[in-house]
Design a protein around this motif. Structure first.
Motif, PDB file in Angstrom:
ATOM      1  N   TRP A 230       0.835  -1.210   0.000  1.00  0.00           N
ATOM      2  CA  TRP A 230       0.000   0.000   0.000  1.00  0.00           C
ATOM      3  C   TRP A 230       0.865   1.254   0.000  1.00  0.00           C
ATOM      4  CZ3 TRP A 230      -5.188   1.791   1.118  1.00  0.00           C
ATOM      5  CH2 TRP A 230      -6.172   0.862   0.775  1.00  0.00           C
ATOM      6  N   THR A 231       1.892   1.255   0.830  1.00  0.00           N
ATOM      7  CA  THR A 231       2.784   2.430   0.883  1.00  0.00           C
ATOM      8  C   THR A 231       3.342   2.738  -0.499  1.00  0.00           C
ATOM      9  OG1 THR A 231       3.411   1.875   3.157  1.00  0.00           O
ATOM     10  CG2 THR A 231       4.832   3.407   1.972  1.00  0.00           C
ATOM     11  N   GLU A 232       3.806   1.703  -1.171  1.00  0.00           N
ATOM     12  CA  GLU A 232       4.354   1.899  -2.517  1.00  0.00           C
ATOM     13  C   GLU A 232       3.255   2.189  -3.536  1.00  0.00           C
ATOM     14  OE1 GLU A 232       6.985  -0.481  -5.909  1.00  0.00           O
ATOM     15  OE2 GLU A 232       6.458  -1.483  -4.016  1.00  0.00           O
ATOM     16  N   GLY A 233       2.190   1.412  -3.489  1.00  0.00           N
ATOM     17  CA  GLY A 233       1.170   1.480  -4.525  1.00  0.00           C
ATOM     18  C   GLY A 233       0.419   2.792  -4.598  1.00  0.00           C
ATOM     19  N   LEU A 234       0.089   3.381  -3.447  1.00  0.00           N
ATOM     20  CA  LEU A 234      -0.677   4.628  -3.457  1.00  0.00           C
ATOM     21  C   LEU A 234       0.146   5.789  -3.996  1.00  0.00           C
ATOM     22  CD1 LEU A 234      -3.643   5.044  -2.633  1.00  0.00           C
ATOM     23  CD2 LEU A 234      -2.700   2.891  -1.816  1.00  0.00           C
ATOM     24  N   GLN A 235       1.469   5.670  -3.935  1.00  0.00           N
ATOM     25  CA  GLN A 235       2.328   6.726  -4.474  1.00  0.00           C
ATOM     26  C   GLN A 235       2.394   6.704  -6.010  1.00  0.00           C
ATOM     27  OE1 GLN A 235       6.105   7.535  -2.119  1.00  0.00           O
ATOM     28  NE2 GLN A 235       5.470   5.593  -1.177  1.00  0.00           N
ATOM     29  N   LEU A 236       1.753   5.713  -6.609  1.00  0.00           N
ATOM     30  CA  LEU A 236       1.701   5.615  -8.066  1.00  0.00           C
ATOM     31  C   LEU A 236       0.523   6.397  -8.646  1.00  0.00           C
ATOM     32  CD1 LEU A 236       2.453   1.796  -8.302  1.00  0.00           C
ATOM     33  CD2 LEU A 236       4.052   3.658  -8.761  1.00  0.00           C
ATOM     34  N   PHE A 237      -0.289   6.983  -7.759  1.00  0.00           N
ATOM     35  CA  PHE A 237      -1.473   7.721  -8.183  1.00  0.00           C
ATOM     36  C   PHE A 237      -1.411   9.167  -7.716  1.00  0.00           C
ATOM     37  CE2 PHE A 237      -2.648   3.282  -7.772  1.00  0.00           C
ATOM     38  CZ  PHE A 237      -3.355   3.035  -8.936  1.00  0.00           C
ATOM     39  N   LYS A 238      -2.132  10.029  -8.419  1.00  0.00           N
ATOM     40  CA  LYS A 238      -2.387  11.389  -7.974  1.00  0.00           C
ATOM     41  C   LYS A 238      -3.798  11.439  -7.398  1.00  0.00           C
ATOM     42  CE  LYS A 238       0.428  13.268 -11.765  1.00  0.00           C
ATOM     43  NZ  LYS A 238       0.416  14.106 -12.998  1.00  0.00           N
ATOM     44  N   GLU A 239      -4.107  12.495  -6.664  1.00  0.00           N
ATOM     45  CA  GLU A 239      -5.459  12.657  -6.142  1.00  0.00           C
ATOM     46  C   GLU A 239      -6.476  12.506  -7.272  1.00  0.00           C
ATOM     47  OE1 GLU A 239      -5.350  15.695  -2.369  1.00  0.00           O
ATOM     48  OE2 GLU A 239      -5.046  16.536  -4.367  1.00  0.00           O
ATOM     49  N   GLY A 240      -7.525  11.735  -6.991  1.00  0.00           N
ATOM     50  CA  GLY A 240      -8.550  11.474  -7.990  1.00  0.00           C
ATOM     51  C   GLY A 240      -8.285  10.238  -8.819  1.00  0.00           C
ATOM     52  N   GLY A 241      -7.076   9.679  -8.706  1.00  0.00           N
ATOM     53  CA  GLY A 241      -6.720   8.504  -9.482  1.00  0.00           C
ATOM     54  C   GLY A 241      -7.277   7.221  -8.885  1.00  0.00           C
ATOM     55  N   ASP A 242      -7.406   6.205  -9.721  1.00  0.00           N
ATOM     56  CA  ASP A 242      -7.887   4.911  -9.234  1.00  0.00           C
ATOM     57  C   ASP A 242      -7.277   3.788 -10.062  1.00  0.00           C
ATOM     58  OD1 ASP A 242     -10.055   3.811 -11.327  1.00  0.00           O
ATOM     59  OD2 ASP A 242     -10.326   5.978 -11.161  1.00  0.00           O
ATOM     60  N   GLY A 243      -7.258   2.600  -9.487  1.00  0.00           N
ATOM     61  CA  GLY A 243      -6.695   1.451 -10.168  1.00  0.00           C
ATOM     62  C   GLY A 243      -6.731   0.219  -9.282  1.00  0.00           C
ATOM     63  N   VAL A 244      -5.852  -0.723  -9.596  1.00  0.00           N
ATOM     64  CA  VAL A 244      -5.805  -2.008  -8.899  1.00  0.00           C
ATOM     65  C   VAL A 244      -4.373  -2.277  -8.441  1.00  0.00           C
ATOM     66  CG1 VAL A 244      -6.215  -4.492  -9.088  1.00  0.00           C
ATOM     67  CG2 VAL A 244      -7.660  -2.893 -10.366  1.00  0.00           C
ATOM     68  N   LEU A 245      -4.231  -2.744  -7.209  1.00  0.00           N
ATOM     69  CA  LEU A 245      -2.941  -3.189  -6.682  1.00  0.00           C
ATOM     70  C   LEU A 245      -2.993  -4.699  -6.484  1.00  0.00           C
ATOM     71  CD1 LEU A 245      -2.336  -0.506  -3.891  1.00  0.00           C
ATOM     72  CD2 LEU A 245      -1.584  -0.430  -6.276  1.00  0.00           C
ATOM     73  N   LEU A 246      -1.992  -5.411  -7.008  1.00  0.00           N
ATOM     74  CA  LEU A 246      -1.856  -6.851  -6.804  1.00  0.00           C
ATOM     75  C   LEU A 246      -0.584  -7.055  -5.991  1.00  0.00           C
ATOM     76  CD1 LEU A 246      -2.762  -8.012 -10.415  1.00  0.00           C
ATOM     77  CD2 LEU A 246      -4.222  -8.084  -8.393  1.00  0.00           C
ATOM     78  N   ILE A 247      -0.780  -7.422  -4.724  1.00  0.00           N
ATOM     79  CA  ILE A 247       0.301  -7.374  -3.742  1.00  0.00           C
ATOM     80  C   ILE A 247       0.745  -8.782  -3.356  1.00  0.00           C
ATOM     81  CG2 ILE A 247       0.934  -6.567  -1.436  1.00  0.00           C
ATOM     82  CD1 ILE A 247      -1.201  -4.403  -1.722  1.00  0.00           C
ATOM     83  N   PRO A 248       1.995  -9.168  -3.670  1.00  0.00           N
ATOM     84  CA  PRO A 248       2.496 -10.480  -3.242  1.00  0.00           C
ATOM     85  C   PRO A 248       2.626 -10.531  -1.719  1.00  0.00           C
ATOM     86  CG  PRO A 248       4.278  -9.165  -4.142  1.00  0.00           C
ATOM     87  CD  PRO A 248       3.017  -8.386  -4.388  1.00  0.00           C
TER      88      PRO A 248
END
Length: 278
Positions: A230-248
Motif C-alpha cells: 500500500w505504501t508503494e502502490g498509493l504513491q503511483l497515483f495522484k489525487e482522484g486517481g484509481d486502479g488495482v494493486l496486486l500485492i504479493p
C-alpha cells in the motif's frame, strides 16, 4: 472451499512463548498408548516419539524441512476436544511445532496421515501462549498434503500473472514485485511515503473473496502505517486517481498473515485516492 480462518493456526501451529511458573501434570506416553489401544489403531512410532498412521503416502512431490506446503487438517485432543480444521492452509514447515513438521515430511503430495504428537514435540509443559492448549497436551492431527511449494515466491508470482491474464489486465510490475493497474492516474497531488491519505478501497483474494472494504467516502490513514504494498502502490497515483494493486505476500502480511488473512496470501485491492491530506 478454501478456509481463511487463521486464528487456530496462529494459536497452535507456530512456536509458542514459554510461560513462567507453570504447574501441570503432562500427558505421557502411557496416555498415548491407552488412546491407541482404545481406538484399536495400528500406529508406527518414529525415533522422536511421534506416532503416526499413513493412510496414503501420496504420489507427488515430497515435503522437506524447508518446504512451504498447503495442507488440509483437522485437529483435536486425546479426549476428542475439537481444536479446529481447515480445507487449505499454506504453512512454512520451518515455523511449525516439531511433531507436525516431521509428520508432514512423511508424505508426498496427495498423501494422508493421522499424527499423534506428544507434548514434547508440541508445546511441552508450557502449553501455548494463549492458554488454549494446556501444558503437557498431546495433539492429534488428521492431515492431507495438498501441495508442496519449494519456491513459493515463484508460485506467488505465477498466480499473479495467471490472474492478470485471466482478467485481461494491463499491469505493470515494480522492482519490489508489486503489480499495479492504473485506470485513472488522477490530476491532483502525489502522496509521499509519509503522507496521510483518504482512500476508498475494496480488498479481496484472487478467488474473489472480499476480506475488507471501505465506505464510498473512504478511510484515512498514514502511508507509513500500512503494509508495504500500500505504501508503494498509493504513491503511483495522484489525487482522484484509481486502479488495482496486486500485492504479493512479501509486501502484504508475509508468512504468518493477520486476522482473517492467511500467511502467504496475495492481496488484490481496488483503490481510489480521494485526497492527500498533508
Amino acid at each position: 472451499m478454501k478456509s481463511y480462518l487463521t486464528l487456530f493456526l496462529s494459536i497452535i501451529l507456530f512456536t509458542s512463548c514459554l510461560k513462567d511458573d507453570v504447574s501441570c501434570t503432562p500427558q505421557t506416553e502411557d496416555d498415548i498408548i491407552e488412546y491407541i489401544e482404545s481406538k484399536e489403531l495400528a500406529t508406527t512410532e518414529s525415533d522422536s516419539g511421534l506416532h503416526y498412521i499413513i493412510e496414503n503416502e501420496g504420489t507427488g512431490k515430497a515435503a522437506t524441512e524447508n518446504s512451504v506446503v498447503d495442507i488440509k487438517y483437522k485437529a483435536y485432543l486425546l479426549d476428542g476436544t475439537d481444536n479446529g480444521e481447515s480445507e487449505s492452509s499454506i504453512l512454512n514447515l520451518e515455523t511449525l511445532i516439531p511433531g507436525l513438521s516431521e509428520g508432514i515430511q512423511l508424505l508426498k503430495e496427495g498423501g494422508k496421515a493421522t499424527l499423534i504428537i506428544p507434548s514434547e514435540l508440541a508445546f511441552g509443559e508450557a502449553g501455548n501462549s494463549s492458554g488454549s492448549i494446556p501444558c503437557g497436551t498431546v495433539l492429534i492431527f488428521e492431515i492431507e498434503l495438498i501441495a508442496v511449494h519449494d519456491d513459493y515466491d515463484a508460485q506467488n508470482e505465477a498466480a499473479i500473472l495467471k490472474y492478470i491474464d485471466d482478467n485481461n489486465l494491463e499491469a505493470t510490475k515494480t522492482e519490489s514485485g508489486l503489480y499495479y493497474v492504473v485506470n485513472n492516474e488522477g490530476t491532483g497531488e502525489i502522496p509521499t511515503s509519509n503522507s496521510s491519505v483518504t482512500v476508498a478501497y475494496k480488498g479481496y483474494f484472487l478467488n474473489g473473496t472480499v476480506f475488507d472494504e471501505s465506505t464510498v467516502s473512504g478511510a484515512t490513514f498514514g502511508l507509513n502505517q500500512v503494509i508495504a504494498g500500500w505504501t508503494e502502490g498509493l504513491q503511483l497515483f495522484k489525487e482522484g486517481g484509481d486502479g488495482v494493486l496486486l500485492i504479493p505476500y512479501s509486501l502484504g502480511y508475509g508468512e504468518y498473515g493477520q486476522g482473517t488473512i492467511p500467511g502467504y496470501s496475495i492481496l488484490a485491492f481496488d483503490v481510489k485516492l480521494i485526497s492527500v491530506n498533508d
